[in-house]
Design a protein around this motif. Sequence first.
Motif, PDB file in Angstrom:
ATOM      1  N   THR A 134       0.831  -1.204   0.000  1.00 12.62           N
ATOM      2  CA  THR A 134       0.000   0.000   0.000  1.00 12.62           C
ATOM      3  C   THR A 134       0.864   1.253   0.000  1.00 12.62           C
ATOM      4  O   THR A 134       2.062   1.207   0.284  1.00 12.62           O
ATOM      5  N   ASP A 135       0.228   2.397  -0.304  1.00 11.37           N
ATOM      6  CA  ASP A 135       0.918   3.685  -0.272  1.00 11.37           C
ATOM      7  C   ASP A 135       0.534   4.453   0.984  1.00 11.37           C
ATOM      8  O   ASP A 135      -0.636   4.467   1.386  1.00 11.37           O
ATOM      9  N   ASP A 136       1.528   5.076   1.611  1.00  9.43           N
ATOM     10  CA  ASP A 136       1.322   5.892   2.806  1.00  9.43           C
ATOM     11  C   ASP A 136       1.580   7.343   2.433  1.00  9.43           C
ATOM     12  O   ASP A 136       2.725   7.763   2.271  1.00  9.43           O
ATOM     13  N   LEU A 137       0.509   8.115   2.274  1.00  4.61           N
ATOM     14  CA  LEU A 137       0.649   9.479   1.768  1.00  4.61           C
ATOM     15  C   LEU A 137       0.988  10.493   2.855  1.00  4.61           C
ATOM     16  O   LEU A 137       1.131  11.682   2.572  1.00  4.61           O
ATOM     17  N   LYS A 138       1.125  10.063   4.102  1.00  5.18           N
ATOM     18  CA  LYS A 138       1.586  10.979   5.146  1.00  5.18           C
ATOM     19  C   LYS A 138       3.065  11.298   4.962  1.00  5.18           C
ATOM     20  O   LYS A 138       3.551  12.334   5.400  1.00  5.18           O
ATOM     21  N   LYS A 139       3.792  10.403   4.296  1.00 11.59           N
ATOM     22  CA  LYS A 139       5.206  10.625   4.037  1.00 11.59           C
ATOM     23  C   LYS A 139       5.344  11.298   2.680  1.00 11.59           C
ATOM     24  O   LYS A 139       4.820  10.808   1.676  1.00 11.59           O
ATOM     25  N   LEU A 140       6.072  12.396   2.638  1.00 13.58           N
ATOM     26  CA  LEU A 140       6.165  13.187   1.425  1.00 13.58           C
ATOM     27  C   LEU A 140       6.780  12.404   0.272  1.00 13.58           C
ATOM     28  O   LEU A 140       6.313  12.495  -0.871  1.00 13.58           O
ATOM     29  N   HIS A 141       7.818  11.621   0.545  1.00 14.02           N
ATOM     30  CA  HIS A 141       8.447  10.883  -0.550  1.00 14.02           C
ATOM     31  C   HIS A 141       7.515   9.815  -1.114  1.00 14.02           C
ATOM     32  O   HIS A 141       7.547   9.511  -2.310  1.00 14.02           O
ATOM     33  N   ARG A 142       6.635   9.255  -0.254  1.00  9.45           N
ATOM     34  CA  ARG A 142       5.662   8.284  -0.741  1.00  9.45           C
ATOM     35  C   ARG A 142       4.567   8.983  -1.547  1.00  9.45           C
ATOM     36  O   ARG A 142       4.057   8.439  -2.537  1.00  9.45           O
ATOM     37  N   ALA A 143       4.183  10.183  -1.136  1.00  7.45           N
ATOM     38  CA  ALA A 143       3.199  10.950  -1.894  1.00  7.45           C
ATOM     39  C   ALA A 143       3.746  11.293  -3.283  1.00  7.45           C
ATOM     40  O   ALA A 143       3.015  11.225  -4.285  1.00  7.45           O
ATOM     41  N   ALA A 180      -8.031   1.834  -4.693  1.00  3.61           N
ATOM     42  CA  ALA A 180      -8.765   1.514  -3.465  1.00  3.61           C
ATOM     43  C   ALA A 180      -8.176   2.328  -2.322  1.00  3.61           C
ATOM     44  O   ALA A 180      -6.962   2.321  -2.107  1.00  3.61           O
ATOM     45  N   VAL A 181      -9.028   3.047  -1.615  1.00  9.16           N
ATOM     46  CA  VAL A 181      -8.608   3.838  -0.462  1.00  9.16           C
ATOM     47  C   VAL A 181      -9.198   3.179   0.781  1.00  9.16           C
ATOM     48  O   VAL A 181     -10.416   3.070   0.919  1.00  9.16           O
ATOM     49  N   ILE A 182      -8.335   2.733   1.673  1.00  7.66           N
ATOM     50  CA  ILE A 182      -8.768   2.034   2.885  1.00  7.66           C
ATOM     51  C   ILE A 182      -8.781   3.011   4.049  1.00  7.66           C
ATOM     52  O   ILE A 182      -7.757   3.562   4.428  1.00  7.66           O
ATOM     53  N   GLY A 183      -9.967   3.234   4.605  1.00  4.20           N
ATOM     54  CA  GLY A 183     -10.125   4.192   5.692  1.00  4.20           C
ATOM     55  C   GLY A 183     -10.883   5.410   5.220  1.00  4.20           C
ATOM     56  O   GLY A 183     -10.453   6.098   4.282  1.00  4.20           O
ATOM     57  N   ALA A 184     -12.025   5.681   5.842  1.00  2.34           N
ATOM     58  CA  ALA A 184     -12.883   6.781   5.395  1.00  2.34           C
ATOM     59  C   ALA A 184     -12.927   7.912   6.399  1.00  2.34           C
ATOM     60  O   ALA A 184     -13.954   8.560   6.596  1.00  2.34           O
ATOM     61  N   GLY A 185     -11.792   8.156   7.065  1.00  5.05           N
ATOM     62  CA  GLY A 185     -11.667   9.346   7.887  1.00  5.05           C
ATOM     63  C   GLY A 185     -11.337  10.534   7.005  1.00  5.05           C
ATOM     64  O   GLY A 185     -11.519  10.499   5.782  1.00  5.05           O
ATOM     65  N   GLU A 211     -11.679   6.477 -20.253  1.00  7.55           N
ATOM     66  CA  GLU A 211     -11.528   6.847 -18.844  1.00  7.55           C
ATOM     67  C   GLU A 211     -11.458   5.593 -17.978  1.00  7.55           C
ATOM     68  O   GLU A 211     -10.408   5.189 -17.526  1.00  7.55           O
ATOM     69  N   ARG A 212     -12.575   4.972 -17.750  1.00  7.42           N
ATOM     70  CA  ARG A 212     -12.645   3.717 -17.002  1.00  7.42           C
ATOM     71  C   ARG A 212     -11.794   3.759 -15.728  1.00  7.42           C
ATOM     72  O   ARG A 212     -11.027   2.868 -15.428  1.00  7.42           O
ATOM     73  N   MET A 213     -11.909   4.846 -15.007  1.00 10.66           N
ATOM     74  CA  MET A 213     -11.217   5.027 -13.738  1.00 10.66           C
ATOM     75  C   MET A 213     -12.212   4.776 -12.608  1.00 10.66           C
ATOM     76  O   MET A 213     -13.269   5.398 -12.565  1.00 10.66           O
ATOM     77  N   LYS A 214     -11.877   3.870 -11.722  1.00  9.04           N
ATOM     78  CA  LYS A 214     -12.768   3.553 -10.616  1.00  9.04           C
ATOM     79  C   LYS A 214     -12.033   3.774  -9.300  1.00  9.04           C
ATOM     80  O   LYS A 214     -10.881   3.361  -9.141  1.00  9.04           O
ATOM     81  N   ILE A 215     -12.703   4.430  -8.371  1.00 10.03           N
ATOM     82  CA  ILE A 215     -12.134   4.666  -7.043  1.00 10.03           C
ATOM     83  C   ILE A 215     -13.100   4.125  -6.006  1.00 10.03           C
ATOM     84  O   ILE A 215     -14.286   4.464  -6.006  1.00 10.03           O
ATOM     85  N   THR A 216     -12.589   3.263  -5.139  1.00 10.64           N
ATOM     86  CA  THR A 216     -13.403   2.664  -4.087  1.00 10.64           C
ATOM     87  C   THR A 216     -12.865   3.108  -2.729  1.00 10.64           C
ATOM     88  O   THR A 216     -11.664   3.018  -2.463  1.00 10.64           O
ATOM     89  N   TYR A 264      -6.847  -4.363  -7.993  1.00 11.06           N
ATOM     90  CA  TYR A 264      -6.487  -2.955  -7.846  1.00 11.06           C
ATOM     91  C   TYR A 264      -5.266  -2.571  -8.682  1.00 11.06           C
ATOM     92  O   TYR A 264      -4.445  -3.412  -9.062  1.00 11.06           O
ATOM     93  N   SER A 265      -5.175  -1.272  -8.944  1.00 12.13           N
ATOM     94  CA  SER A 265      -3.974  -0.685  -9.539  1.00 12.13           C
ATOM     95  C   SER A 265      -3.117  -0.048  -8.447  1.00 12.13           C
ATOM     96  O   SER A 265      -1.892  -0.127  -8.474  1.00 12.13           O
ATOM     97  N   PHE A 266      -3.809   0.608  -7.495  1.00 15.92           N
ATOM     98  CA  PHE A 266      -3.140   1.216  -6.341  1.00 15.92           C
ATOM     99  C   PHE A 266      -4.010   1.015  -5.109  1.00 15.92           C
ATOM    100  O   PHE A 266      -5.236   1.042  -5.205  1.00 15.92           O
ATOM    101  N   VAL A 267      -3.367   0.826  -3.969  1.00 17.48           N
ATOM    102  CA  VAL A 267      -4.075   0.799  -2.695  1.00 17.48           C
ATOM    103  C   VAL A 267      -3.443   1.856  -1.788  1.00 17.48           C
ATOM    104  O   VAL A 267      -2.232   1.857  -1.571  1.00 17.48           O
ATOM    105  N   ILE A 268      -4.283   2.751  -1.282  1.00 10.19           N
ATOM    106  CA  ILE A 268      -3.821   3.768  -0.345  1.00 10.19           C
ATOM    107  C   ILE A 268      -4.405   3.434   1.016  1.00 10.19           C
ATOM    108  O   ILE A 268      -5.619   3.290   1.154  1.00 10.19           O
TER     109      ILE A 268
END
Length: 401
Positions: free
Chosen positions: A122-131, A159-164, A190-195, A250-254
């Motif tokens: 998964t990706d952790d976007l709190k870290k700038l280098h990961r963002a 896919a975004v895990i956590g809805a805070g 387009e065919r872009m899906k975000i869950t 998935y293509s990406f999981v955050i």
Amino acid sequence: MKRVVIIGGGYGGVYAIQELSKNKDISITLVDKHTYHHLQPEVYDFIANKSNIADVTIDLFSLCAGFDHPNLSFKNLRVTDINFDEQNIYTEENETLEYDYLIIAAGSRTNFPKGIEGLKNTDDLKKLHRAMYFKQSFENALFNKIMDEGKKCDNTHIAVIGAGLSGVEIASEMAYYAHKFFKRGSFACERMKITLVSSKDTVLPGLHPKLIKMSEKRLKKLGVNVIKNTHMSSLDKEYLYLDNKNQIRYSFVIFAGGIEAARISETFKNLSKNKKGQIVVNEYLQTKEYKNVFAIGDIAEVKNIKGEIQPPNVTIARESGKGASRNILRMIEGKEPLACDPKLEGTLIALGGYYAACDLYGKVQVSGLIGYIIKHFVFLRYKVPLLKYIHKGYEKRKTTK
């Protein structure tokens, strides 16, 4: 001369400096493993190409140089341990710092539960280098789609895990950005899906019901698929598995499933901490064990005067940073510390493009462009004073080189 050391150049640390710099007869040292202050709430604008890296970072060398204080310095060091009895701070670079008063403002990190297999994917976007890495990977995925438009049109699924707050903001910004990208270029593929996956029966649990309703309406308009009352059980390099027996290719999981104290907190064996690793402080923001050691912001369990634990956000970091610094200045003057009563001014949520939802003091809720303007104004109220310091510090550093 009394020596005050601040560990962490985030929001709490910066506000602590502003307050402490009023006393010209003390020594102030800011220590951080990074050379920049990361404007975390604006990282989603960065990912969505509304800003660049210079807009979401503040140089700490220039910031400290810009304060009109003769004994303020910044040290780019990684703290490894602290001897609280001897008042020594040890660093990875083998430089030891001594203090009379210490403010721990090292922030937080994303909480990755140990029981979920595959979180390393998964990706952790709190870290700038990961963002930055995610931003590049996402844009590459969009580019590949238009490159192959005439041959195939594969799905891209985020896919975004956590809805805070973090999860809702990143899902909204990604959905808006992707739609705008394809529409502007007139690309049909387009065919872009975000869950967005929420473990609760709602998004933004605990926030004002009207704010939740506004956000859910916006997510629906953006085409974000929201799954509620569901946990992620595991994931491999291709599929995300949910505890309702469904799976997502998935293509990406955050992962935005909450926070815990920064890793350095684990080294503080003799300080009281809660289950999240946050340092327990009293009403004066002092640690229970040492009256000359304060903890502020996300790394601390900060309570208001009623004893209610406050959420980790910029407002609490600001109020605790100021409160701890005022108490240090009072103690240096031989006065008793004052109780800190941080209050949450409101909640501001970016919901893609020039659209935001705001809850002000729990009394007024607005959304849309007005919400965005309010959110932008609040951010500028923090950033503009800092720009004055860094511009002054930048000019000062240029003339001394």
